[in-house]
Design a protein around this motif. Sequence first.
Motif, short mmCIF file in Angstrom:
data_model
loop_
_atom_site.label_atom_id
_atom_site.label_comp_id
_atom_site.label_asym_id
_atom_site.label_seq_id
_atom_site.Cartn_x
_atom_site.Cartn_y
_atom_site.Cartn_z
N ASN A 123 1.10 -14.57 -22.15
CA ASN A 123 2.44 -14.61 -21.59
C ASN A 123 3.04 -13.23 -21.43
N SER A 124 2.23 -12.19 -21.65
CA SER A 124 2.73 -10.82 -21.50
C SER A 124 2.92 -10.48 -20.03
N ALA A 125 3.74 -9.47 -19.79
CA ALA A 125 3.93 -9.01 -18.41
C ALA A 125 2.60 -8.50 -17.88
N PRO A 126 2.23 -8.87 -16.66
CA PRO A 126 0.94 -8.44 -16.12
C PRO A 126 0.90 -6.95 -15.84
N ASP A 127 -0.29 -6.39 -15.92
CA ASP A 127 -0.53 -5.00 -15.56
C ASP A 127 -0.84 -4.97 -14.06
N LYS A 128 0.13 -4.53 -13.28
CA LYS A 128 -0.01 -4.52 -11.83
C LYS A 128 -0.39 -3.15 -11.28
N SER A 129 -0.80 -2.27 -12.15
CA SER A 129 -0.97 -0.87 -11.77
C SER A 129 -2.02 -0.64 -10.69
N GLY A 130 -2.93 -1.60 -10.49
CA GLY A 130 -3.99 -1.42 -9.51
C GLY A 130 -3.69 -1.99 -8.13
N LEU A 131 -2.59 -2.69 -7.99
CA LEU A 131 -2.28 -3.27 -6.68
C LEU A 131 -2.06 -2.14 -5.67
N PRO A 132 -2.76 -2.16 -4.54
CA PRO A 132 -2.73 -1.03 -3.60
C PRO A 132 -1.44 -0.91 -2.80
N SER A 133 -0.72 -1.99 -2.61
CA SER A 133 0.54 -1.92 -1.86
C SER A 133 1.38 -3.14 -2.19
N ASP A 134 2.61 -3.14 -1.70
CA ASP A 134 3.49 -4.28 -1.99
C ASP A 134 3.12 -5.51 -1.17
N ARG A 135 2.10 -5.41 -0.34
CA ARG A 135 1.62 -6.59 0.37
C ARG A 135 0.79 -7.48 -0.56
N PHE A 136 0.38 -6.91 -1.68
CA PHE A 136 -0.46 -7.64 -2.63
C PHE A 136 0.40 -8.13 -3.79
N SER A 137 0.20 -9.38 -4.18
CA SER A 137 0.88 -9.93 -5.34
C SER A 137 -0.01 -10.98 -5.97
N ALA A 138 0.24 -11.27 -7.23
CA ALA A 138 -0.55 -12.29 -7.91
C ALA A 138 0.33 -13.00 -8.92
N GLU A 139 0.01 -14.25 -9.13
CA GLU A 139 0.72 -15.05 -10.12
C GLU A 139 -0.30 -15.77 -11.00
N ARG A 140 0.15 -16.08 -12.18
CA ARG A 140 -0.65 -16.92 -13.07
C ARG A 140 0.29 -17.79 -13.86
N THR A 141 -0.01 -19.05 -13.89
CA THR A 141 0.81 -20.01 -14.65
C THR A 141 0.18 -20.19 -16.02
N GLY A 142 0.86 -19.70 -17.05
CA GLY A 142 0.35 -19.81 -18.41
C GLY A 142 -1.03 -19.19 -18.54
N GLU A 143 -1.96 -19.93 -19.04
CA GLU A 143 -3.34 -19.43 -19.19
C GLU A 143 -4.27 -20.20 -18.27
#
Lengths: 113, 115
Positions: free
Chosen positions: B52-72
């Motif tokens: 449930n920690s905040a995701p590490d988004k440091s590798g996303l190449p641009s704001d066109r990329f996003s990801a979600e995860r529901t729980g585990e």
Amino acid sequence: QQQVKQSPQSLIVQKGGISIINCAYENTAFDYFPWYQQFPGKGPALLIAIRPDVSEKKEGRFTISFNKSAKQFSLHIMDSQPGDSATYFCAASTGQAGTALIFGKGTTLSVSS
Amino acid sequence: GAGVSQSPSNKVTEKGKDVELRCDPISGHTALYWYRQRLGQGLEFLIYFQGNSAPDKSGLPSDRFSAERTGESVSTLTIQRTQQEDSAVYLCASSLAGGPGGELFFGEGSRLTVL
């Protein structure tokens, strides 16, 4: 910047020969160094891994050699077989929880029969 | 299934369209990773989820990329307004616990082709 440099990009070895793939890293905080093997059309799979408290780890025909002072580690495949033909990736990560593996660019190994 | 499942296995889209890629991790694995593999290149880290920690988004190449995860459970990687340079295999991996020393189990990837 965290980075893992891998060489060579491609390698051709005769059956029965020794395949050697090298990796170098910059971040001295790295403390886990795995190698992954990937066959065409498949995802990578863990092959063998080492931590910096040892200089060598052997599993069957696969050996990792680790040189902490030089910040280098290598994979040796003894008695290479055609079935070993695959792409090999070295990787590294730090001791901090929640950090992702940083991968090298891969080495495509072809073992000729 | 015992392994990481990804869908679709292949996706061809036109430049400018949005795409969604899905990943079903191994049950019980708390950590989930997305990597991108361009032809002849290594595995480029995109994003990492741990519980449930905040995701590490440091590798996303641009704001066109996003990801979600529901729980585990399931994760979705979305690429908006796709560009030709987004063409690659997108690999998802999960591990029993995040952090160093955890073996990553990879899916077979979703091959994206942007025309």
